[in-house]
Design an enzyme around this catalytic site. Sequence first.
Site, mmCIF file in Angstrom:
data_model
loop_
_atom_site.group_PDB
_atom_site.id
_atom_site.type_symbol
_atom_site.label_atom_id
_atom_site.label_comp_id
_atom_site.label_asym_id
_atom_site.label_seq_id
_atom_site.Cartn_x
_atom_site.Cartn_y
_atom_site.Cartn_z
ATOM 1 N N THR A 131 -70.115 -40.513 24.640
ATOM 2 C CA THR A 131 -70.163 -39.139 25.141
ATOM 3 C C THR A 131 -71.127 -39.011 26.320
ATOM 4 O OG1 THR A 131 -70.988 -36.941 24.547
ATOM 5 C CG2 THR A 131 -71.875 -38.755 23.290
ATOM 6 N N ASP A 132 -70.929 -37.991 27.144
ATOM 7 C CA ASP A 132 -71.867 -37.728 28.251
ATOM 8 C C ASP A 132 -73.203 -37.203 27.731
ATOM 9 O OD1 ASP A 132 -71.045 -35.170 27.445
ATOM 10 O OD2 ASP A 132 -70.530 -34.472 29.455
ATOM 11 N N GLU A 133 -73.233 -36.798 26.436
ATOM 12 C CA GLU A 133 -74.463 -36.181 25.912
ATOM 13 C C GLU A 133 -75.625 -37.173 25.835
ATOM 14 O OE1 GLU A 133 -73.885 -33.370 22.731
ATOM 15 O OE2 GLU A 133 -71.801 -33.046 23.312
ATOM 16 N N TYR A 156 -77.390 -35.967 17.261
ATOM 17 C CA TYR A 156 -76.056 -36.521 17.557
ATOM 18 C C TYR A 156 -76.122 -37.446 18.772
ATOM 19 C CZ TYR A 156 -71.444 -36.699 19.810
ATOM 20 O OH TYR A 156 -70.304 -37.124 20.445
ATOM 21 N N LYS A 160 -75.514 -41.517 19.188
ATOM 22 C CA LYS A 160 -74.506 -42.123 20.071
ATOM 23 C C LYS A 160 -75.192 -43.049 21.083
ATOM 24 C CE LYS A 160 -70.595 -41.547 20.266
ATOM 25 N NZ LYS A 160 -69.430 -42.187 19.585
HETATM 26 P P1 NAD Z 1 -63.937 -35.929 15.145
HETATM 27 O O1 NAD Z 1 -65.149 -35.521 14.395
HETATM 28 O O2 NAD Z 1 -62.829 -34.964 15.347
HETATM 29 O O3 NAD Z 1 -63.293 -37.219 14.458
HETATM 30 C C1 NAD Z 1 -64.080 -38.282 13.969
HETATM 31 C C2 NAD Z 1 -63.202 -39.133 13.055
HETATM 32 O O4 NAD Z 1 -64.007 -40.222 12.563
HETATM 33 C C3 NAD Z 1 -62.669 -38.382 11.838
HETATM 34 O O5 NAD Z 1 -61.309 -38.675 11.642
HETATM 35 C C4 NAD Z 1 -63.513 -38.914 10.690
HETATM 36 O O6 NAD Z 1 -62.832 -38.908 9.443
HETATM 37 C C5 NAD Z 1 -63.815 -40.325 11.165
HETATM 38 N N1 NAD Z 1 -65.052 -40.860 10.553
HETATM 39 C C6 NAD Z 1 -66.252 -40.235 10.468
HETATM 40 N N2 NAD Z 1 -67.129 -41.012 9.808
HETATM 41 C C7 NAD Z 1 -66.472 -42.150 9.491
HETATM 42 C C8 NAD Z 1 -66.851 -43.348 8.819
HETATM 43 N N3 NAD Z 1 -68.087 -43.500 8.308
HETATM 44 N N4 NAD Z 1 -65.928 -44.333 8.681
HETATM 45 C C9 NAD Z 1 -64.673 -44.178 9.181
HETATM 46 N N5 NAD Z 1 -64.256 -43.057 9.797
HETATM 47 C C10 NAD Z 1 -65.142 -42.058 9.971
HETATM 48 O O7 NAD Z 1 -64.493 -36.472 16.544
HETATM 49 P P2 NAD Z 1 -63.831 -36.441 17.989
HETATM 50 O O8 NAD Z 1 -64.202 -35.178 18.651
HETATM 51 O O9 NAD Z 1 -62.402 -36.826 17.876
HETATM 52 O O10 NAD Z 1 -64.645 -37.616 18.685
HETATM 53 C C11 NAD Z 1 -64.175 -38.969 18.625
HETATM 54 C C12 NAD Z 1 -65.144 -39.851 19.403
HETATM 55 O O11 NAD Z 1 -65.222 -39.407 20.753
HETATM 56 C C13 NAD Z 1 -66.577 -39.805 18.856
HETATM 57 O O12 NAD Z 1 -67.102 -41.117 18.931
HETATM 58 C C14 NAD Z 1 -67.307 -38.855 19.804
HETATM 59 O O13 NAD Z 1 -68.668 -39.194 19.885
HETATM 60 C C15 NAD Z 1 -66.573 -39.142 21.108
HETATM 61 N N6 NAD Z 1 -66.547 -38.000 22.077
HETATM 62 C C16 NAD Z 1 -66.155 -36.753 21.679
HETATM 63 C C17 NAD Z 1 -66.094 -35.720 22.615
HETATM 64 C C18 NAD Z 1 -65.638 -34.333 22.249
HETATM 65 O O14 NAD Z 1 -65.688 -33.430 23.096
HETATM 66 N N7 NAD Z 1 -65.129 -34.096 21.054
HETATM 67 C C19 NAD Z 1 -66.453 -35.980 23.950
HETATM 68 C C20 NAD Z 1 -66.845 -37.281 24.317
HETATM 69 C C21 NAD Z 1 -66.887 -38.290 23.359
HETATM 70 P P1 TYD Z 2 -69.674 -27.499 21.099
HETATM 71 O O1 TYD Z 2 -68.224 -27.225 21.105
HETATM 72 O O2 TYD Z 2 -70.400 -27.598 19.799
HETATM 73 O O3 TYD Z 2 -69.877 -28.841 21.968
HETATM 74 P P2 TYD Z 2 -71.249 -29.535 22.501
HETATM 75 O O4 TYD Z 2 -72.410 -28.959 21.838
HETATM 76 O O5 TYD Z 2 -71.024 -30.962 22.112
HETATM 77 O O6 TYD Z 2 -71.233 -29.320 23.984
HETATM 78 O O7 TYD Z 2 -70.392 -26.390 21.981
HETATM 79 C C1 TYD Z 2 -70.035 -26.141 23.320
HETATM 80 C C2 TYD Z 2 -70.997 -25.104 23.876
HETATM 81 O O8 TYD Z 2 -70.782 -23.858 23.207
HETATM 82 C C3 TYD Z 2 -72.461 -25.464 23.653
HETATM 83 O O9 TYD Z 2 -73.225 -25.039 24.763
HETATM 84 C C4 TYD Z 2 -72.844 -24.648 22.426
HETATM 85 C C5 TYD Z 2 -71.980 -23.399 22.550
HETATM 86 N N1 TYD Z 2 -71.576 -22.794 21.248
HETATM 87 C C6 TYD Z 2 -71.799 -21.420 21.020
HETATM 88 O O10 TYD Z 2 -72.312 -20.689 21.890
HETATM 89 N N2 TYD Z 2 -71.430 -20.900 19.813
HETATM 90 C C7 TYD Z 2 -70.863 -21.675 18.831
HETATM 91 O O11 TYD Z 2 -70.564 -21.128 17.728
HETATM 92 C C8 TYD Z 2 -70.611 -23.060 19.088
HETATM 93 C C9 TYD Z 2 -69.991 -23.945 18.046
HETATM 94 C C10 TYD Z 2 -70.988 -23.574 20.325
#
Ligand code: NAD
Ligand code: TYD
Length: 349
Positions: A131-133, A156, A160
């Site tokens: 992630t970019d975070e 988090y 990562k």
């Molecule tokens: P998500 O939470 O929707 O899905 C995570 C999946 O991993 C789920 O299916 C869960 O059951 C599985 N999982 C969790 N713990 C596990 C374990 N111990 N063993 C096996 N499986 C397990 O997450 P997402 O949003 O789809 O993110 C997927 C990946 O992409 C992550 O690595 C996250 O850090 C990265 N990512 C997410 C975003 C975003 O905006 N959502 C952006 C950049 C990177």
């Molecule tokens: P989120 O979807 O949790 O992603 P991330 O924290 O990984 O960027 O949140 C996106 C933005 O929205 C973040 O600045 C937090 C804000 N946010 C709210 O203002 N209210 C909420 O209930 C949630 C879940 C997020």
Amino acid sequence: MKKLLITGGAGFIGSHVVRLFVNKYKDYQVYNLDKLTYAGNLENLRDVENADNYHFLKIDIVDEEAVFKLFSEHRFDGIIHLAAESHVDRSIANPMEFIYTNIVGTVNLLNAARQSWKDDMDQHLFYHVSTDEVYGSLDDGGYFTEETPYDPQSPYSASKAGSDHFVRAYHNTYGLPVVISNCSNNYGPNQFPEKLLPLFINNIRNNKPLPVYGKGDNVRDWLFVVDHARAIDDIYHKGKVGETYNIGGFNEWKNLDLIKLLCKVMDNKLGREAGSSEKLITYVKDRAGHDLRYAIDANKIMHELGWQPSLQFEEGLEKTVDWYLSNQTWLDNVTSGAYQQYYEVQYGE
Ligand code: NAD
Ligand code: TYD
């Protein structure tokens, strides 16, 4: 036939990656490993679950023995590792789960891959999705590049960042062929309604308050999930071993502007009077350590691998809203049971 292991394939992004690989690469056997936590949902994959080249494995990556057993039964050509605990607010409430899954789980996979691939290491690839975070928070100027030093601020992002460091360390120390990508905020179908957009879509649908953290002036850079999956495909097949690729669509939005746009789209789709969803906006206590701004410089992947986002944001947002409104059973199913308890603790209702 190539064997590809995708971890976290029942989650939000993972399910789009699994779908893309199962449909596009008939010569791959795709193994989806997932623990099925609250965020993992096999309903996300109903359309591919009967494909000949799709297999599901219910495994916890923290379980070292189970991970090694899997790698003794299968010689995977490559791994795309997405399984993670992924929600910042949950990491603030309970950091240990993040350390176990994101760090220990990743290292278990690295160890098993290293052992399994020791005789022909360069024929394999360990692709770690991050992630970019991990780069921390930007003030008003500048972008995260692949050279930006890591400065994670939440449990988090710290977990990562830790996993990214281990992946690079296994490349540098043991020669494991790895590639890493760091993507901006994703949105689209199948995202669990604890993240901003699906949470707010669901709340508007149910006429519930929209809890905006602080003043709503934090900035996020949004990418449609299918475009992330396409980038992962490009990096898996064309990325250079040992390299990092930032993924993003140069699409920054201040939270409040994004929420107001969503309210407009929702009023329109639900046939409600203009301005009625905005009335649900409620300012709540800010998230602890809330990162101000994320913004990705995606020039490297665009120029070196020829990847481009396929959708304009307004189009992607409409598509997303349409999906949630026509998949209300999915929303109702995932927001029953344990979700209610989560919501109560997080938002005090
Ligand atoms: P998500 O939470 O929707 O899905 C995570 C999946 O991993 C789920 O299916 C869960 O059951 C599985 N999982 C969790 N713990 C596990 C374990 N111990 N063993 C096996 N499986 C397990 O997450 P997402 O949003 O789809 O993110 C997927 C990946 O992409 C992550 O690595 C996250 O850090 C990265 N990512 C997410 C975003 C975003 O905006 N959502 C952006 C950049 C990177
Ligand atoms: P989120 O979807 O949790 O992603 P991330 O924290 O990984 O960027 O949140 C996106 C933005 O929205 C973040 O600045 C937090 C804000 N946010 C709210 O203002 N209210 C909420 O209930 C949630 C879940 C997020």
